[in-house]
Scaffold this motif. Sequence first.
Motif, PDB file in Angstrom:
ATOM      1  N   ILE A 257       9.460 -10.169  59.656  1.00 49.24           N
ATOM      2  CA  ILE A 257       9.032 -11.306  60.026  1.00 49.24           C
ATOM      3  C   ILE A 257       7.689 -11.669  59.737  1.00 49.24           C
ATOM      4  N   LEU A 258       6.945 -10.791  59.892  1.00 51.87           N
ATOM      5  CA  LEU A 258       5.328 -10.972  59.374  1.00 51.87           C
ATOM      6  C   LEU A 258       4.967 -11.402  57.944  1.00 51.87           C
ATOM      7  N   THR A 259       6.117 -10.617  57.169  1.00 53.27           N
ATOM      8  CA  THR A 259       6.143 -10.945  55.690  1.00 53.27           C
ATOM      9  C   THR A 259       6.784 -12.086  55.127  1.00 53.27           C
TER      10      THR A 259
ATOM     11  N   VAL B 140      12.311 -17.763  68.955  1.00 52.87           N
ATOM     12  CA  VAL B 140      13.864 -17.629  69.500  1.00 52.87           C
ATOM     13  C   VAL B 140      14.435 -16.163  68.897  1.00 52.87           C
ATOM     14  N   MET B 141      14.266 -15.584  67.580  1.00 50.82           N
ATOM     15  CA  MET B 141      14.790 -14.449  67.334  1.00 50.82           C
ATOM     16  C   MET B 141      14.439 -13.483  68.311  1.00 50.82           C
ATOM     17  N   THR B 142      13.252 -13.369  68.798  1.00 50.16           N
ATOM     18  CA  THR B 142      12.751 -12.511  69.774  1.00 50.16           C
ATOM     19  C   THR B 142      13.305 -12.688  71.289  1.00 50.16           C
ATOM     20  N   LEU B 143      13.818 -13.857  71.415  1.00 58.26           N
ATOM     21  CA  LEU B 143      14.639 -13.909  72.765  1.00 58.26           C
ATOM     22  C   LEU B 143      16.033 -13.367  72.536  1.00 58.26           C
ATOM     23  N   LEU B 144      16.823 -13.643  71.436  1.00 60.46           N
ATOM     24  CA  LEU B 144      17.914 -13.372  71.104  1.00 60.46           C
ATOM     25  C   LEU B 144      18.202 -12.008  71.005  1.00 60.46           C
ATOM     26  N   ILE B 145      17.015 -11.172  70.203  1.00 55.15           N
ATOM     27  CA  ILE B 145      17.328  -9.619  70.012  1.00 55.15           C
ATOM     28  C   ILE B 145      17.029  -9.118  71.294  1.00 55.15           C
TER      29      ILE B 145
ATOM     30  N   LEU C  44       8.041 -16.710  58.678  1.00 54.89           N
ATOM     31  CA  LEU C  44       8.740 -17.538  59.424  1.00 54.89           C
ATOM     32  C   LEU C  44       7.727 -18.224  60.565  1.00 54.89           C
ATOM     33  N   GLY C  45       8.105 -19.359  60.818  1.00 52.77           N
ATOM     34  CA  GLY C  45       7.430 -20.240  62.136  1.00 52.77           C
ATOM     35  C   GLY C  45       7.287 -19.481  63.336  1.00 52.77           C
ATOM     36  N   TYR C  46       6.336 -19.947  64.062  1.00 50.13           N
ATOM     37  CA  TYR C  46       6.165 -19.440  65.705  1.00 50.13           C
ATOM     38  C   TYR C  46       7.582 -19.535  66.236  1.00 50.13           C
ATOM     39  N   LEU C  47       8.356 -20.796  66.432  1.00 53.69           N
ATOM     40  CA  LEU C  47       9.252 -21.062  66.944  1.00 53.69           C
ATOM     41  C   LEU C  47      10.482 -20.165  66.648  1.00 53.69           C
ATOM     42  N   THR C  48      10.656 -20.043  65.477  1.00 57.15           N
ATOM     43  CA  THR C  48      11.919 -19.318  64.837  1.00 57.15           C
ATOM     44  C   THR C  48      11.555 -17.581  65.290  1.00 57.15           C
TER      45      THR C  48
END
Length: 234
Positions: A59-61, A71-76, A64-68
């Motif tokens: 993700i860092l490379t 949301v990914m963190t929440l789902l994972i 991706l935006g902060y919101l995306t």
Amino acid sequence: MKKAAGFALIKTIPIFLGYIFLGIAFGLLLQKAGFGVLWAFLISLLVYAGSMQFALAGILTGGLGYLTTAVMTLLINSRHAFYGLTFIDRFKEMKGAGPYMVFSLTDETYSLLCSVARPRGFTDRQWKLAFLFISLFNQCYWVAGSVIGAVMGQMIAFDTTGIEFAMTALFTVICVNQWLAAKTHLPAGAGFLCGFLFLALIRSSGFILPALMATVALLLIFKHTIEKKMEDPS
């Protein structure tokens, strides 16, 4: 305090062996993505999310935006919401240490806290301290492994192909140990059944959350049957 720390240290040795190598794998991946030792230390200290950290390296490379990313963190990590239900009362009793216990509840820590038995002679305070030390030691192992991996990545050239499989390997070992130690396999069976069913239906990583919800529903429905099996596994 020494007694509780010693107990936690012994119980976390298997996690130590796994987290050191998993942390090294993460540190190597992060270094390969162009981020150094300080990043490895801070992410493992402040994020401390296992599989999410491996995803974060990409993700860092990826720009991706902060919101995306949020949301990914929440789902994972959505499965952790179910983990926390088990320890709501316990963590409330720990008062000031409660927020850290919530933060540090990884898959492996949760598994260990669920299975560890209170030693004879331990007071309530010692038992709470043992819980705290288990969580703290596990995070220290992860942070140390991440930093070691990042340092190794700077000094030695590695082919990191397939190194992320270390996380899967650790989960497999924990699953086998829990299966062998369990008095009844009904909860594990419910988890396997729901996991395979929703994987077949959804065919993506999004199957995890509905599978967990279905598993919890089954466990609630068959709660009394499971409790009887736990009391008398024969």
